[in-house]
Design a protein around this motif. Sequence first.
Motif, PDB file in Angstrom:
ATOM      1  N   ASP A 162       0.693  -1.289  -0.167  1.00  0.00           N
ATOM      2  CA  ASP A 162      -0.452   0.596  -0.572  1.00  0.00           C
ATOM      3  C   ASP A 162       1.277   1.231  -0.199  1.00  0.00           C
ATOM      4  N   LEU A 163       1.745   1.678   0.339  1.00  0.00           N
ATOM      5  CA  LEU A 163       2.780   2.324   1.123  1.00  0.00           C
ATOM      6  C   LEU A 163       3.837   2.418  -0.538  1.00  0.00           C
ATOM      7  N   VAL A 164       3.882   1.270  -1.344  1.00  0.00           N
ATOM      8  CA  VAL A 164       5.337   1.684  -2.392  1.00  0.00           C
ATOM      9  C   VAL A 164       4.897   3.114  -3.466  1.00  0.00           C
ATOM     10  N   SER A 165       6.069   2.977  -3.304  1.00  0.00           N
ATOM     11  CA  SER A 165       5.831   4.760  -4.449  1.00  0.00           C
ATOM     12  C   SER A 165       6.828   4.073  -5.244  1.00  0.00           C
ATOM     13  N   SER A 166       6.958   4.949  -6.509  1.00  0.00           N
ATOM     14  CA  SER A 166       8.544   5.002  -7.689  1.00  0.00           C
ATOM     15  C   SER A 166       8.865   5.221  -6.928  1.00  0.00           C
ATOM     16  N   ARG A 167       9.731   5.686  -5.845  1.00  0.00           N
ATOM     17  CA  ARG A 167      10.703   6.445  -5.236  1.00  0.00           C
ATOM     18  C   ARG A 167      11.294   4.713  -4.554  1.00  0.00           C
ATOM     19  N   ASN A 168      10.720   4.172  -4.105  1.00  0.00           N
ATOM     20  CA  ASN A 168      11.263   3.268  -3.523  1.00  0.00           C
ATOM     21  C   ASN A 168      10.845   1.519  -4.011  1.00  0.00           C
ATOM     22  N   VAL A 169       9.575   1.591  -5.155  1.00  0.00           N
ATOM     23  CA  VAL A 169       9.991   0.140  -5.893  1.00  0.00           C
ATOM     24  C   VAL A 169      11.334  -0.993  -5.921  1.00  0.00           C
ATOM     25  N   GLU A 170      12.104  -0.286  -6.070  1.00  0.00           N
ATOM     26  CA  GLU A 170      13.093  -1.263  -6.807  1.00  0.00           C
ATOM     27  C   GLU A 170      13.835  -1.711  -5.817  1.00  0.00           C
ATOM     28  N   GLU A 171      13.811  -0.664  -4.377  1.00  0.00           N
ATOM     29  CA  GLU A 171      14.326  -1.308  -3.087  1.00  0.00           C
ATOM     30  C   GLU A 171      13.774  -2.591  -2.459  1.00  0.00           C
ATOM     31  N   LEU A 172      12.191  -2.493  -2.741  1.00  0.00           N
ATOM     32  CA  LEU A 172      11.047  -3.088  -2.295  1.00  0.00           C
ATOM     33  C   LEU A 172      11.192  -4.612  -2.721  1.00  0.00           C
ATOM     34  N   VAL A 173      11.349  -4.766  -4.484  1.00  0.00           N
ATOM     35  CA  VAL A 173      12.055  -5.811  -5.517  1.00  0.00           C
ATOM     36  C   VAL A 173      12.501  -5.978  -4.708  1.00  0.00           C
ATOM     37  N   ILE A 174      13.684  -5.495  -4.635  1.00  0.00           N
ATOM     38  CA  ILE A 174      15.306  -6.114  -4.356  1.00  0.00           C
ATOM     39  C   ILE A 174      15.047  -7.309  -3.264  1.00  0.00           C
ATOM     40  N   VAL A 175      14.451  -6.925  -1.901  1.00  0.00           N
ATOM     41  CA  VAL A 175      14.348  -6.895  -0.728  1.00  0.00           C
ATOM     42  C   VAL A 175      13.034  -8.778  -1.097  1.00  0.00           C
ATOM     43  N   LEU A 176      11.707  -8.077  -2.153  1.00  0.00           N
ATOM     44  CA  LEU A 176      11.618  -9.956  -1.489  1.00  0.00           C
ATOM     45  C   LEU A 176      11.442 -10.320  -3.010  1.00  0.00           C
ATOM     46  N   LYS A 177      12.914 -10.122  -3.393  1.00  0.00           N
ATOM     47  CA  LYS A 177      13.232 -11.298  -4.445  1.00  0.00           C
ATOM     48  C   LYS A 177      14.385 -11.763  -3.271  1.00  0.00           C
ATOM     49  N   LYS A 178      15.183 -11.407  -2.767  1.00  0.00           N
ATOM     50  CA  LYS A 178      15.810 -12.085  -1.515  1.00  0.00           C
ATOM     51  C   LYS A 178      15.139 -12.983  -0.696  1.00  0.00           C
ATOM     52  N   GLU A 179      13.636 -12.807   0.239  1.00  0.00           N
ATOM     53  CA  GLU A 179      13.387 -13.546   0.586  1.00  0.00           C
ATOM     54  C   GLU A 179      12.807 -14.736  -0.228  1.00  0.00           C
ATOM     55  N   VAL A 180      12.246 -14.340  -1.689  1.00  0.00           N
ATOM     56  CA  VAL A 180      12.087 -15.497  -2.543  1.00  0.00           C
ATOM     57  C   VAL A 180      13.297 -16.367  -2.300  1.00  0.00           C
ATOM     58  N   ILE A 181      14.219 -15.752  -2.766  1.00  0.00           N
ATOM     59  CA  ILE A 181      15.061 -17.058  -3.051  1.00  0.00           C
ATOM     60  C   ILE A 181      15.383 -18.196  -1.402  1.00  0.00           C
ATOM     61  N   LYS A 182      15.358 -17.040   0.076  1.00  0.00           N
ATOM     62  CA  LYS A 182      15.163 -17.718   0.780  1.00  0.00           C
ATOM     63  C   LYS A 182      14.421 -18.985   1.080  1.00  0.00           C
ATOM     64  N   THR A 183      12.984 -18.705   0.658  1.00  0.00           N
ATOM     65  CA  THR A 183      12.067 -19.816   1.082  1.00  0.00           C
ATOM     66  C   THR A 183      12.222 -20.694   0.316  1.00  0.00           C
ATOM     67  N   ASN A 184      14.117 -20.781  -0.522  1.00  0.00           N
ATOM     68  CA  ASN A 184      14.033 -21.854  -1.431  1.00  0.00           C
ATOM     69  C   ASN A 184      14.993 -22.858  -0.954  1.00  0.00           C
ATOM     70  N   ASN A 185      15.962 -22.178  -0.005  1.00  0.00           N
ATOM     71  CA  ASN A 185      16.571 -22.952   1.136  1.00  0.00           C
ATOM     72  C   ASN A 185      15.937 -22.956   2.829  1.00  0.00           C
ATOM     73  N   VAL A 186      15.623 -22.821   3.043  1.00  0.00           N
ATOM     74  CA  VAL A 186      15.035 -22.566   3.984  1.00  0.00           C
ATOM     75  C   VAL A 186      14.397 -24.690   4.209  1.00  0.00           C
ATOM     76  N   SER A 187      14.382 -24.602   5.355  1.00  0.00           N
ATOM     77  CA  SER A 187      14.100 -26.502   6.236  1.00  0.00           C
ATOM     78  C   SER A 187      12.537 -26.058   5.486  1.00  0.00           C
ATOM     79  N   GLU A 188      11.944 -26.950   4.985  1.00  0.00           N
ATOM     80  CA  GLU A 188      10.448 -26.993   4.903  1.00  0.00           C
ATOM     81  C   GLU A 188       9.944 -27.007   6.092  1.00  0.00           C
ATOM     82  N   HIS A 189       8.524 -25.708   6.218  1.00  0.00           N
ATOM     83  CA  HIS A 189       7.758 -25.538   7.098  1.00  0.00           C
ATOM     84  C   HIS A 189       6.961 -26.033   6.961  1.00  0.00           C
ATOM     85  N   GLU A 190       5.670 -25.644   7.853  1.00  0.00           N
ATOM     86  CA  GLU A 190       4.276 -25.893   7.454  1.00  0.00           C
ATOM     87  C   GLU A 190       3.566 -24.851   6.403  1.00  0.00           C
ATOM     88  N   ASP A 191       4.540 -23.548   7.297  1.00  0.00           N
ATOM     89  CA  ASP A 191       4.304 -22.261   6.466  1.00  0.00           C
ATOM     90  C   ASP A 191       4.958 -21.319   5.377  1.00  0.00           C
TER      91      ASP A 191
END
Length: 953
Positions: free
Chosen positions: A346-375
Amino acid sequence: MTAAENVCYTLINVPMDSEPPSEISLKNDLEKGDVKSKTEALKKVIIMILNGEKLPGLLMTIIRFVLPLQDHTIKKLLLVFWEIVPKTTPDGRLLHEMILVCDAYRKDLQHPNEFIRGSTLRFLCKLKEAELLEPLMPAIRACLEHRHSYVRRNAVLAIYTIYRNFEHLIPDAPELIHDFLVNEKDASCKRNAFMMLIHADQDRALDYLSTCIDQVQTFGDILQLVIVELIYKVCHANPSERARFIRCIYNLLQSSSPAVKYEAAGTLVTLSSAPTAIKAAAQCYIDLIIKESDNNVKLIVLDRLIELKEHPAHERVLQDLVMDILRVLSTPDLEVRKKTLQLALDLVSSRNVEELVIVLKKEVIKTNNVSEHEDTDKYRQLLVRTLHSCSVRFPDMAANVIPVLMEFLSDSNEAAAADVLEFVREAIQRFDNLRMLIVEKMLEVFHAIKSVKIYRGALWILGEYCSTKEDIQSVMTEVRRSLGEIPIVESEIKKEAGELKPEEEITVGPVQKLVTEMGTYATQSALSSSRPTKKEEERPPLRGFLLDGDFFVAASLATTLTKIALRYVALVQEKKKQNSFVAEAMLLMATILHLGKSSLPKKPITDDDVDRISLCLKVLSECSPLMNDIFNKECRQSLSHMLSAKLEEEKLSQKKESEKRNVTVQPDDPISFMQLTAKNEMNCKEDQFQLSLLAAMGNTQRKEAADPLASKLNKVTQLTGFSDPVYAEAYVHVNQYDIVLDVLVVNQTSDTLQNCTLELATLGDLKLVEKPSPLTLAPHDFANIKANVKVASTENGIIFGNIVYDVSGAASDRNCVVLSDIHIDIMDYIQPATCTDAEFRQMWAEFEWENKVTVNTNIVDLNDYLQHILKSTNMKCLTPEKALSGYCGFMAANLYARSIFGEDALANVSIEKPIQQGPEAPVTGHIRIRAKSQGMALSLGDKINLSQKKSSI
């Protein structure tokens, strides 16, 4: 005044199994027994008085034989006894015996033991007789100087309650407490004294705060919390004082106590709307979320951040803190992550969208590396959806996001892969410049896709968007590779017969192309011998799906092959190449049809799939321009229409949201003066401390409807008849997780009713919390009895019971009046909610309880009926308005609601207008309800059945 109306502050558990003892035996125990038996007798006396017995004969016995004892347990019980015992004669005068009691308590206030002094002071807070308190005032004042803090803090509380109730007894209390506060060192004593000054003499409290405002940070957290409350109240009542205290609130944001930081941040936001203040408060909230381990605290503080965002001026300040907010994603709880991602989006704007996407991409990759959790899978889905929304709103980001997400098409979790596929489909249609990249990436991951549903979607995308000759040939190669050796039936029969030995099993090599540049087929050169390492044979994916009997994917493949073959014919001029490619496609379809009709698959091919594949074969054999248009143009236009309708719907909902938030003031709007505003209208000026206290007590003041039927009277249920000896009616007050029954009981006889007991029982997922205490009702007297019922789940419940009583002086058995049933309505717990189509379908498949309700109504219009059902069931219609608009004689809609306990309720409305019966014919059809629990499905069905017909007013 009846016994039920007597105020009692101390709650005592009453064992119900024993017979009530006689007054004589109690008197004997109190006079002659040892300390233990006197203690037991005193407990019995207290319970009997609570049950409405008077026992006036025991008063003097207790004063003579129990009051002088020094045993601490007896002293504590005596405090309870003096709290509940009637202290006045029927005409309202104080009993003479109470003078002796008063003298005993004066001695206790001078007792060397600090526990006895302190507990006596606490007891005095509950006394409401000024004549009893007056002789004790000097002793109470002296306790302010006692060496022990327990005594001093209780002395402050006693002085405060006496000052509040009987100001004439201690008129100089504020001055006395102010002097005490200046010299006091103990934190709890200072807190109590400061609290008293806030409520008794605010000016003195402010004077004290002004003298020590720089030392506030060094105070204990309990005192800091009270200081925050004072500053809030002062600035709330007198806004000109803000500048004087706002610096102090800023300092309290740095407090070591999380509670103080939370309250200070909330106060700062209400006192100032300056960007620096909002930023400081938001930063404080974010720190609290990250540092606090309790998930409930995290969710509450996140809600405060979301409230801040609702204000248009504050939203700009929060936009700069998006990266700080994303730090909350380190919390493993899914609900916290969900709210955080929504807030960030809701708060993302053209100024910070790039940083947001970088963080979210890192989080997505992290979910691949963690041991499988139900969530983990659900979290990955959330991340994919957030990235999807970012890319739609900021198209420049799509190129960075797509390559990372497409790796997840081969994910074992179908839900996350389906979300990625949906995103890819939208991106490839919307962003022409990314089509080459997406097709290339799709071809890379195509062979690794494990789920048949994702496979179908990927085939459709490849068939729709492969536009160059090379891409079309690559798709054909991938399809052949995924299908294995053809004809399928012959190779499978050979394998079963053992002609193809497992160690020399032929597999299709991934590198060689089956269709060469010349358009000829290199089927032989693409085969290589390999020894399988696994004991079980590894089938190519598509071949595996078909042998498992899933032929829907074959119909999808036939459409894809038709599209690429028609496009290949348009791109390549050589007739030989055209024919060979079309023949290759037709051969694949024919071999799949042959397999479907054979006995090899686990399930035979359906007629629908046969028709589809046969149609595609016919289209390829004729190659008419009309079919070319339908396959290669109309399909894409349909997708385009669907996406644009979806986008339009999203924009419309966003517009509605922004309209809600943008407070527009019309020139002719009345001006509200704060001094003249009614209390219920001061929504933005209400005391937040008072509101939070009311919310905690479950007494939130809801605006009553203008219609008197919707007021409190509507919730009064008559339980007995007017001719019954005991008349009873109940007001049913529904809070979130409990129901409070306020039962009025009226004695309509000329006899005294003893042990009048309200006995309740429940049906459904309801639980009675405590058994109401018995009462004694004088002739024609009345009393109110309150009963609490806990609610555990969303289903219709019934409360039933009776009133039993003894008639004073009668020898007969107990009398009983049976009460009418109280029905608890499911609608009090159901709230409209939203979910995506995919989530709806998934829940529909998972939920095991279904209730089919036949439409039986007098409503003649389809839309009117749907609106009536939505209104009566509190559900939300998920089907877009565009899909429901127009008139065609039938309608289908999906409805969804969620209970306050987190249970989901789904409904599918399928209705039609029987035209042959004329224009006034009522709507017919069915409503299918699905829920996880049987109670929810049945209760909702009952509710629909009861409210189907529109009452004529």
